[in-house]
Design an enzyme around this catalytic site. Structure first.
Site, PDB file in Angstrom:
ATOM      1  N   SER A  12      -3.920  -9.546 -13.862  1.00  0.00           N
ATOM      2  CA  SER A  12      -3.625  -8.598 -14.941  1.00  0.00           C
ATOM      3  C   SER A  12      -3.916  -9.154 -16.317  1.00  0.00           C
ATOM      4  O   SER A  12      -3.884 -10.370 -16.539  1.00  0.00           O
ATOM      5  CB  SER A  12      -2.174  -8.156 -14.922  1.00  0.00           C
ATOM      6  OG  SER A  12      -1.958  -7.236 -15.985  1.00  0.00           O
ATOM      7  N   TYR A  60       7.011 -12.517 -14.132  1.00  0.00           N
ATOM      8  CA  TYR A  60       5.942 -11.657 -13.607  1.00  0.00           C
ATOM      9  C   TYR A  60       4.584 -12.097 -14.164  1.00  0.00           C
ATOM     10  O   TYR A  60       3.617 -12.260 -13.419  1.00  0.00           O
ATOM     11  CB  TYR A  60       6.205 -10.196 -13.989  1.00  0.00           C
ATOM     12  CG  TYR A  60       5.020  -9.289 -13.726  1.00  0.00           C
ATOM     13  CD1 TYR A  60       4.846  -8.677 -12.484  1.00  0.00           C
ATOM     14  CD2 TYR A  60       4.051  -9.065 -14.703  1.00  0.00           C
ATOM     15  CE1 TYR A  60       3.745  -7.863 -12.228  1.00  0.00           C
ATOM     16  CE2 TYR A  60       2.949  -8.261 -14.462  1.00  0.00           C
ATOM     17  CZ  TYR A  60       2.806  -7.654 -13.230  1.00  0.00           C
ATOM     18  OH  TYR A  60       1.709  -6.854 -12.981  1.00  0.00           O
ATOM     19  N   ALA A 102       0.821  -1.218   0.000  1.00  0.00           N
ATOM     20  CA  ALA A 102       0.000   0.000   0.000  1.00  0.00           C
ATOM     21  C   ALA A 102       0.856   1.268   0.000  1.00  0.00           C
ATOM     22  O   ALA A 102       0.346   2.361   0.132  1.00  0.00           O
ATOM     23  CB  ALA A 102      -0.927  -0.006   1.215  1.00  0.00           C
ATOM     24  N   GLY A 117      -2.046   0.238  -4.670  1.00  0.00           N
ATOM     25  CA  GLY A 117      -2.313  -0.019  -3.254  1.00  0.00           C
ATOM     26  C   GLY A 117      -2.526   1.272  -2.480  1.00  0.00           C
ATOM     27  O   GLY A 117      -3.438   1.369  -1.647  1.00  0.00           O
TER      28      GLY A 117
HETATM   29  P1  NDP Z   1       3.899  -0.380  -7.498  1.00  0.00           P
HETATM   30  O1  NDP Z   1       5.308  -0.775  -7.731  1.00  0.00           O
HETATM   31  O2  NDP Z   1       3.560   1.056  -7.446  1.00  0.00           O
HETATM   32  O3  NDP Z   1       3.361  -1.053  -6.171  1.00  0.00           O
HETATM   33  C1  NDP Z   1       3.770  -2.308  -5.768  1.00  0.00           C
HETATM   34  C2  NDP Z   1       3.775  -2.390  -4.264  1.00  0.00           C
HETATM   35  O4  NDP Z   1       4.218  -3.678  -3.871  1.00  0.00           O
HETATM   36  C3  NDP Z   1       4.742  -1.387  -3.613  1.00  0.00           C
HETATM   37  O5  NDP Z   1       4.074  -0.833  -2.515  1.00  0.00           O
HETATM   38  C4  NDP Z   1       5.887  -2.251  -3.179  1.00  0.00           C
HETATM   39  O6  NDP Z   1       6.566  -1.772  -2.041  1.00  0.00           O
HETATM   40  C5  NDP Z   1       5.151  -3.524  -2.832  1.00  0.00           C
HETATM   41  N1  NDP Z   1       6.049  -4.655  -2.706  1.00  0.00           N
HETATM   42  C6  NDP Z   1       6.944  -5.124  -3.583  1.00  0.00           C
HETATM   43  N2  NDP Z   1       7.622  -6.155  -3.061  1.00  0.00           N
HETATM   44  C7  NDP Z   1       7.142  -6.357  -1.824  1.00  0.00           C
HETATM   45  C8  NDP Z   1       7.463  -7.257  -0.790  1.00  0.00           C
HETATM   46  N3  NDP Z   1       8.425  -8.155  -0.910  1.00  0.00           N
HETATM   47  N4  NDP Z   1       6.764  -7.176   0.365  1.00  0.00           N
HETATM   48  C9  NDP Z   1       5.814  -6.255   0.522  1.00  0.00           C
HETATM   49  N5  NDP Z   1       5.473  -5.371  -0.424  1.00  0.00           N
HETATM   50  C10 NDP Z   1       6.146  -5.417  -1.582  1.00  0.00           C
HETATM   51  O7  NDP Z   1       3.055  -1.129  -8.649  1.00  0.00           O
HETATM   52  P2  NDP Z   1       1.480  -1.113  -8.988  1.00  0.00           P
HETATM   53  O8  NDP Z   1       0.750  -0.259  -8.053  1.00  0.00           O
HETATM   54  O9  NDP Z   1       1.367  -0.888 -10.432  1.00  0.00           O
HETATM   55  O10 NDP Z   1       1.119  -2.642  -8.741  1.00  0.00           O
HETATM   56  C11 NDP Z   1       0.127  -3.053  -7.845  1.00  0.00           C
HETATM   57  C12 NDP Z   1      -0.568  -4.284  -8.376  1.00  0.00           C
HETATM   58  O11 NDP Z   1      -1.251  -3.970  -9.573  1.00  0.00           O
HETATM   59  C13 NDP Z   1       0.356  -5.438  -8.719  1.00  0.00           C
HETATM   60  O12 NDP Z   1      -0.241  -6.634  -8.278  1.00  0.00           O
HETATM   61  C14 NDP Z   1       0.414  -5.426 -10.231  1.00  0.00           C
HETATM   62  O13 NDP Z   1       0.656  -6.699 -10.743  1.00  0.00           O
HETATM   63  C15 NDP Z   1      -0.981  -4.962 -10.534  1.00  0.00           C
HETATM   64  N6  NDP Z   1      -1.200  -4.412 -11.863  1.00  0.00           N
HETATM   65  C16 NDP Z   1      -0.570  -3.252 -12.242  1.00  0.00           C
HETATM   66  C17 NDP Z   1      -0.798  -2.738 -13.497  1.00  0.00           C
HETATM   67  C18 NDP Z   1      -0.151  -1.490 -13.961  1.00  0.00           C
HETATM   68  O14 NDP Z   1      -0.379  -1.131 -15.105  1.00  0.00           O
HETATM   69  N7  NDP Z   1       0.630  -0.798 -13.151  1.00  0.00           N
HETATM   70  C19 NDP Z   1      -1.711  -3.388 -14.438  1.00  0.00           C
HETATM   71  C20 NDP Z   1      -2.309  -4.594 -13.913  1.00  0.00           C
HETATM   72  C21 NDP Z   1      -2.070  -5.054 -12.665  1.00  0.00           C
HETATM   73  P3  NDP Z   1       7.669  -0.585  -2.121  1.00  0.00           P
HETATM   74  O15 NDP Z   1       6.870   0.670  -2.176  1.00  0.00           O
HETATM   75  O16 NDP Z   1       8.398  -0.752  -0.834  1.00  0.00           O
HETATM   76  O17 NDP Z   1       8.478  -0.823  -3.322  1.00  0.00           O
HETATM   77 MG1  PMR Z   2       1.376  -3.643 -23.190  1.00  0.00          MG
HETATM   78  C1  PMR Z   2      -3.589  -3.521 -26.772  1.00  0.00           C
HETATM   79  C2  PMR Z   2      -3.579  -3.022 -25.641  1.00  0.00           C
HETATM   80  C3  PMR Z   2      -2.548  -3.140 -24.617  1.00  0.00           C
HETATM   81  C4  PMR Z   2      -2.795  -3.067 -23.270  1.00  0.00           C
HETATM   82  C5  PMR Z   2      -4.124  -2.844 -22.608  1.00  0.00           C
HETATM   83  C6  PMR Z   2      -1.553  -3.243 -22.609  1.00  0.00           C
HETATM   84  C7  PMR Z   2      -1.409  -3.277 -21.235  1.00  0.00           C
HETATM   85  N1  PMR Z   2      -0.563  -3.409 -23.553  1.00  0.00           N
HETATM   86  C8  PMR Z   2      -1.138  -3.344 -24.800  1.00  0.00           C
HETATM   87  C9  PMR Z   2      -0.487  -3.469 -26.034  1.00  0.00           C
HETATM   88  C10 PMR Z   2       0.886  -3.527 -26.231  1.00  0.00           C
HETATM   89  N2  PMR Z   2       1.805  -3.560 -25.235  1.00  0.00           N
HETATM   90  C11 PMR Z   2       1.572  -3.589 -27.516  1.00  0.00           C
HETATM   91  C12 PMR Z   2       0.871  -3.575 -28.843  1.00  0.00           C
HETATM   92  C13 PMR Z   2       2.913  -3.653 -27.244  1.00  0.00           C
HETATM   93  C14 PMR Z   2       4.052  -3.780 -28.239  1.00  0.00           C
HETATM   94  C15 PMR Z   2       4.500  -2.451 -28.642  1.00  0.00           C
HETATM   95  C16 PMR Z   2       3.054  -3.622 -25.812  1.00  0.00           C
HETATM   96  C17 PMR Z   2       4.277  -3.660 -25.162  1.00  0.00           C
HETATM   97  C18 PMR Z   2       4.401  -3.724 -23.772  1.00  0.00           C
HETATM   98  C19 PMR Z   2       5.617  -3.839 -23.021  1.00  0.00           C
HETATM   99  C20 PMR Z   2       7.001  -3.901 -23.519  1.00  0.00           C
HETATM  100  N3  PMR Z   2       3.329  -3.701 -22.895  1.00  0.00           N
HETATM  101  C21 PMR Z   2       3.827  -3.835 -21.652  1.00  0.00           C
HETATM  102  C22 PMR Z   2       5.198  -3.920 -21.692  1.00  0.00           C
HETATM  103  C23 PMR Z   2       5.663  -4.070 -20.351  1.00  0.00           C
HETATM  104  O1  PMR Z   2       6.798  -4.162 -19.943  1.00  0.00           O
HETATM  105  C24 PMR Z   2       4.462  -4.158 -19.442  1.00  0.00           C
HETATM  106  C25 PMR Z   2       4.366  -5.549 -18.930  1.00  0.00           C
HETATM  107  O2  PMR Z   2       4.222  -6.492 -19.642  1.00  0.00           O
HETATM  108  O3  PMR Z   2       4.429  -5.709 -17.631  1.00  0.00           O
HETATM  109  C26 PMR Z   2       4.322  -7.065 -17.217  1.00  0.00           C
HETATM  110  C27 PMR Z   2       3.286  -3.903 -20.367  1.00  0.00           C
HETATM  111  C28 PMR Z   2       1.922  -3.779 -20.134  1.00  0.00           C
HETATM  112  N4  PMR Z   2       0.997  -3.628 -21.143  1.00  0.00           N
HETATM  113  C29 PMR Z   2      -0.229  -3.472 -20.586  1.00  0.00           C
HETATM  114  C30 PMR Z   2      -0.100  -3.534 -19.159  1.00  0.00           C
HETATM  115  C31 PMR Z   2      -1.236  -3.415 -18.195  1.00  0.00           C
HETATM  116  C32 PMR Z   2       1.215  -3.718 -18.894  1.00  0.00           C
HETATM  117  C33 PMR Z   2       1.845  -3.777 -17.514  1.00  0.00           C
HETATM  118  C34 PMR Z   2       1.456  -4.245 -16.308  1.00  0.00           C
HETATM  119  C35 PMR Z   2       0.812  -5.538 -15.957  1.00  0.00           C
HETATM  120  O4  PMR Z   2       0.258  -6.247 -16.720  1.00  0.00           O
HETATM  121  O5  PMR Z   2       0.794  -5.807 -14.822  1.00  0.00           O
END
Ligand code: NDP
Ligand code: PMR
Ligand code: LMG
Length: 397
Positions: free
Chosen positions: A224, A272, A92, A97
């Protein structure tokens, strides 16, 4: 590979079956749907909540007034007596969070236990949101250590607070790591933290949730889109894939076993995404094993692409610069931290989101809907396998 995905039928690409008429421009491409048949009905939710509160109040009054002679004056306005809920949110201290903590604490109806590995960072983060001290407590939790998880649970139990909702949110993402790193227990860090740490935590806290008298008890595990290969985002390499789980069974230690669940060569981005599949499978396995017996709602969600969070801290600077505009203007999958926090807060406390076993997503108008998981992320036998191996790895059996 990403381009290959575009040659799939749209039916395969989108997250929602039955939307075969969608075009590639359709917002379903990004894991969201235009379908609004599951829009949250806030007005009816609010009245349902009031109804519950009133019932409780009347019951209390009935007991309190048994000795009192009947009087004709109007009954006092029923007061809301629903106690403050207690929710634990892991990770959080930033991103989703923190935004969820803010959204819930601001309602005044929740006390948020911020379960964080960096105590000072979490305190500062909480202060920066302006939430009142009465509405949160920071407690130390390092998910990358089973001892720490057990210690956290012991501390929480000792606090005497009830547990109404647990949100497994924390995660690490190591897209540029060439070599694996490990948890205190010698397990590859991403799966060890994101999946196994949370698995142990939720198993140890299940009883507390079971005992809670709160009207809706929930266990939420953040999933995710990138772990779901039925979406375009899930087809960007490296793709999530647990294979036959031989690496997980071997303990992901890099000594006598692979560091990857499928037994392959280490890849941080894949690890991941694999961990997110485990999160979504675990939620469903919890649902199958415990929903009926406990009444707990088990849920997962894709909150949208929160492209500005700390999750991407280890990615190259160019990625961090381009990713937010790419998501905002090209994929249109972008969501702000604030908005994502409101979404997760809905899964915590919206009375209309009580269905168990669901993976929630939101459409363009930010209305929630039940989304479809990929084949692997909804595979019943794989879920059982991951559950059984995980129990052994965390020392529960
Ligand atoms: P952040 O990095 O902002 O938040 C992640 C949090 O996890 C931080 O508070 C971090 O702590 C904490 N954390 C990491 N390792 C540990 C550990 N060992 N013990 C306790 N806490 C830990 O990322 P997000 O807010 O983006 O991610 C939150 C969630 O959302 C994740 O589950 C991620 O997979 C998911 N998610 C994110 C997306 C995105 O686009 N960002 C999309 C889809 C899902 P600290 O602050 O100390 O580093
Ligand atoms: Mg991705 C088509 C829509 C879409 C969406 C909703 C996401 C979400 N992404 C999309 C498309 C693409 N991405 C395309 C076309 C590409 C190639 C250019 C692309 C690439 C890309 C990278 C290299 N995307 C990424 C990465 C990351 O490093 C991120 C990742 O995979 O984290 C695991 C990411 C993400 N794209 C998303 C979302 C939500 C992420 C990050 C977080 C997550 O899933 O937790
Ligand atoms: C891996 O790379 C890394 O190797 C790994 O270490 C880890 O970081 C992992 O998932 C994380 O990623 C995967 C690679 C895609 O991702 C990339 O970084 C490729 C970027 C290529 C950029 C192409 C330019 C596109 C133009 C967009 C301009 C804005 C800039 C945004 C850049 C931000 C990056 C997200 O893996 C591949 O091998 C795929 C290579 C093919 C890329 C094709 C991209 C096509 C995009 C168009 C798809 C059409 C659908 C989108 C909707 C468009 C609507 C008009």
């Amino acid at each position: 590979m990403a381009l290959q995905a575009t040659s799939f039928s749209v039916h395969n690409l989108v997250n929602l079956p039955g939307k075969t008429t969608a075009t590639l421009k359709d917002s379903t491409l990004f894991g969201v749907s235009l379908s609004d048949h599951l829009k949250v009905d806030f007005s009816s939710s609010a009245s349902k909540k009031q109804e519950f509160t009133r019932r409780k109040v009347f019951k209390t009054q009935a007991i309190a007034t048994t000795d009192t002679p009947a009087v004709t004056r109007a009954a006092p306005e029923p007061k809301k007596t629903l106690r403050k809920g207690t929710v634990i949110i892991t990770g959080a201290s930033s991103g989703l969070g923190l935004a969820t903590t803010k959204a819930l604490a601001e309602t005044g109806k929740w006390h948020v236990i911020m379960a964080c590995r960096d105590f000072l960072k979490a305190e500062r983060a909480a202060k920066s949101t302006g939430i009142s001290k009465d509405n949160y407590t920071v407690m130390h939790l390092d998910l990358a250590s089973f001892d720490s998880v057990r210690q956290f649970v012991a501390n929480f139990k000792q606090s005497g607070r009830p547990l109404d909702v647990l949100v497994c949110n924390a995660a690490v993402y190591q897209p540029t790591a060439r070599e694996p790193t490990f948890t205190a227990d010698g397990i590859e860090l991403s799966v060890g933290t994101n999946h196994l740490g949370h698995f142990l935590l939720s198993r140890l806290l299940l009883d507390d949730m079971k005992k809670s008298d709160y009207p809706s008890k929930r266990l939420i595990i953040v999933g995710s889109i990138t772990g779901n290969t039925n979406t375009l985002a899930g087809n960007v390499p490296p793709k999530a894939n647990l294979g036959d789980t031989r690496g997980l069974a071997g303990g992901l230690n890099g000594l006598n076993s692979s560091t990857m669940i499928d037994g392959g060569k280490f890849d941080g981005a894949k690890a991941y995404k694999d961990s997110k599949i485990c999160n979504m499978l675990t939620m469903q396995e919890f649902h199958r094993r415990y929903h009926e017996e406990t009444g707990i709602t088990f849920a997962s969600l894709y909150p949208g692409c929160i492209a500005t969070t700390g999750l991407f801290r280890e990615h190259i600077p160019l990625f961090r610069l381009l990713f937010p505009p790419f998501q905002k203007f090209i994929t249109k999958g972008y969501v702000s931290e604030d908005e994502s926090g409101k979404r997760l807060a809905q899964v915590v406390n919206d009375p209309s989101l009580t269905k168990s076993g669901v993976y929630w997503s939101w459409n363009k108008d930010s209305a929630s809907f039940e989304n479809q998981l990929s084949k692997e992320a909804s595979d019943v036998s794989k879920a059982r396998k991951v559950w059984e191996i995980s129990e052994k790895l965390v020392g529960l059996v």
